[in-house]
Design an enzyme around this catalytic site. Structure first.
Site, PDB file in Angstrom:
ATOM      1  N   ARG A  99       0.823  -1.263  -0.188  1.00 31.07           N
ATOM      2  CA  ARG A  99       0.110  -0.075  -0.164  1.00 31.07           C
ATOM      3  C   ARG A  99       0.959   1.205   0.018  1.00 31.07           C
ATOM      4  O   ARG A  99       1.683   1.451   0.968  1.00 31.07           O
ATOM      5  CB  ARG A  99      -1.060   0.101   1.201  1.00 31.07           C
ATOM      6  CG  ARG A  99      -1.980  -1.066   1.110  1.00 31.07           C
ATOM      7  CD  ARG A  99      -3.205  -0.690   2.039  1.00 31.07           C
ATOM      8  NE  ARG A  99      -4.095   0.098   1.439  1.00 31.07           N
ATOM      9  CZ  ARG A  99      -4.867   0.646   2.499  1.00 31.07           C
ATOM     10  NH1 ARG A  99      -5.189   0.283   3.397  1.00 31.07           N
ATOM     11  NH2 ARG A  99      -5.945   1.497   1.819  1.00 31.07           N
ATOM     12  N   ASP A 249      -2.872   9.283   6.805  1.00 28.95           N
ATOM     13  CA  ASP A 249      -1.880   8.082   6.481  1.00 28.95           C
ATOM     14  C   ASP A 249      -0.567   8.917   5.800  1.00 28.95           C
ATOM     15  O   ASP A 249       0.497   8.047   5.984  1.00 28.95           O
ATOM     16  CB  ASP A 249      -2.601   7.554   5.028  1.00 28.95           C
ATOM     17  CG  ASP A 249      -3.749   6.668   5.729  1.00 28.95           C
ATOM     18  OD1 ASP A 249      -4.761   7.153   5.802  1.00 28.95           O
ATOM     19  OD2 ASP A 249      -3.401   5.303   5.830  1.00 28.95           O
TER      20      ASP A 249
HETATM   21  O1  MRU Z   1      -7.770   2.208   3.657  1.00 30.59           O
HETATM   22  P1  MRU Z   1      -7.642   2.265   5.247  1.00 30.59           P
HETATM   23  O2  MRU Z   1      -8.895   1.528   6.006  1.00 30.59           O
HETATM   24  O3  MRU Z   1      -6.438   1.568   5.687  1.00 30.59           O
HETATM   25  O4  MRU Z   1      -7.760   3.710   5.710  1.00 30.59           O
HETATM   26  C1  MRU Z   1      -7.404   4.245   7.092  1.00 30.59           C
HETATM   27  C2  MRU Z   1      -7.619   5.475   7.117  1.00 30.59           C
HETATM   28  O5  MRU Z   1      -7.658   6.426   6.241  1.00 30.59           O
HETATM   29  C3  MRU Z   1      -7.379   6.073   8.632  1.00 30.59           C
HETATM   30  O6  MRU Z   1      -8.005   7.169   8.921  1.00 30.59           O
HETATM   31  C4  MRU Z   1      -5.842   6.237   8.768  1.00 30.59           C
HETATM   32  O7  MRU Z   1      -4.961   5.241   8.399  1.00 30.59           O
HETATM   33  C5  MRU Z   1      -5.502   6.443  10.331  1.00 30.59           C
HETATM   34  S1  MRU Z   1      -5.408   5.338  11.115  1.00 30.59           S
HETATM   35  C6  MRU Z   1      -5.176   5.599  12.702  1.00 30.59           C
END
Ligand code: MRU
Length: 358
Positions: A99, A249
């Site tokens: 990712r 992220d």
């Molecule tokens: O695609 P995901 O479910 O991994 O996305 C998660 C998010 O966007 C969260 O808000 C982010 O990773 C922060 S988690 C503490």
């Protein structure tokens, strides 16, 4: 009696059979399935398919993952350090490709790599290096718990008992090892009897808000109301929201923040109604090497996630064009403050984030 979801470890390690243990989050809230990941492909798939997701949890999984793989390299007869390190690098690059937006993935893998090199320079043999990698991976997990708690304490200073809080996606315990980031002030407030009223955006297309945030907060006894993504403007206009807390992220050096798709809409609407918009960010998610949000690579996901994944039948015409970015970037102008474990950063973020860096 059934265990509450909050009593499970989001990510853990089984040293005896050398595997990473996770809750398969794609099955929640219907089923709590604990799965073990043993091969590089299984770890990569779990991250790519969002069986484990959320930036900090991805980082911890990668750290445990590369440790499990390093142990396998050793058990298969690593030979000298050069042999071992060549294979370690291959596995690291592979995991890192799962990712691209969540910086915690490369952050955790680079940290493990750094520890490996340092131990080698100190004259440790491969078996000793693998042991050191295991300790580091556990430290990354323990650190995540301490960091989330500190973010919770700092975030709690921004709200008062009885407040309405809106959150998007899942930046909760399931995205970290405990407390979450955006949910940490909520959990800590609950310990103190603050009685927050939380609104959880369902978060199309993968429904992390409905399946995970509403689920974990509800299990914890928090007053949580699930809303569709297109309802946040209405609840804000009604005056039901005093603050928005979201996770992230990747935060660029100027404060621009990549988070789950739809976050920037929430930020723009919050600005319209004068509601503070807070990003909860462990320092591991702040990428000082990325100057602005323009430089953040946004992961694109398969069309099926939008057209059919959660439906009994396809809900779009066969072959229609689909745009499915996993994240968007919220401009720093829309962000009231960035809440970190070291303190609260406000504009100008280049300066305040750099000052909080330790
Ligand atoms: O695609 P995901 O479910 O991994 O996305 C998660 C998010 O966007 C969260 O808000 C982010 O990773 C922060 S988690 C503490």
């Amino acid at each position: 009696m059934n265990k509450s979801i909050l009593e499970y470890e989001t990510v853990d390690i089984d040293e005896n059979d050398n595997s990473v243990i996770i809750i398969d989050q794609t099955k929640l809230p219907g089923r709590t399935e604990i799965i073990k990941l043993r091969t590089a492909q299984e770890i990569w798939d779990a991250i790519y398919l969002l069986k484990v997701r959320g930036a900090p949890a991805i980082g911890v999984s990668a750290a445990f993952g590369i440790y499990v793989l390093a142990k396998q390299i050793l058990q298969n007869g690593a030979g000298n350090f050069e042999d071992f390190y060549g294979k370690f690098q291959q596995q690291k690059d592979f995991l890192n490709s799962a990712r691209p937006t969540a910086v915690n993935l490369s952050w955790a893998l680079n940290r493990m790599d750094g520890v490996c090199m340092k131990a080698h320079e100190e004259g440790k043999n491969v078996a000793e290096i693998v042991e050191i990698l295991g300790r580091e991976a556990k430290e990354i997990k323990d650190e995540d718990i301490r960091v989330c708690r500190a973010i919770g304490e700092n975030g709690l200073s921004l709200v008062k008992p009885g407040d309405g809080i809106l959150t998007h996606c899942n930046a909760g315990q399931l995205a970290t090892c405990k407390y979450g980031t955006a949910t940490a002030p909520i959990y800590l407030g609950q310990e103190k009897g603050y009685h927050f009223r939380v609104f959880a955006d369902e978060t199309r297309p993968l429904l992390q808000g409905a399946r995970l945030t509403a689920y974990e907060l509800h299990s914890a006894g928090v007053d949580v109301t699930l809303i569709c993504d297109n309802m946040s403007a209405m609840v804000m206009k009604k005056g039901w929201v005093n603050a928005v807390f979201v996770g992230c992220d990747r935060v660029a050096a100027n404060g621009d923040t990549a988070n789950k798709i739809g976050t920037s809409v929430v930020a723009a609407v919050a600005k319209r109604y004068g509601i503070p918009f807070y990003v909860c960010a462990p320092f591991s998610t702040i990428d000082f090497d990325t100057p602005t949000g323009e430089d953040i690579y946004i992961e694109q996901r398969p069309a099926e996630e939008v057209t059919r994944m959660w439906y009994k039948e396809p809900m779009a015409p066969e072959g229609v064009k689909v745009f499915n970015p996993a994240f968007d970037v919220t401009d720093h102008e829309l962000i009231t403050a960035i809440v970190t474990e070291h303190g609260i950063a406000r504009a100008p973020f280049e300066k305040s984030l750099a000052e909080l860096r330790k």
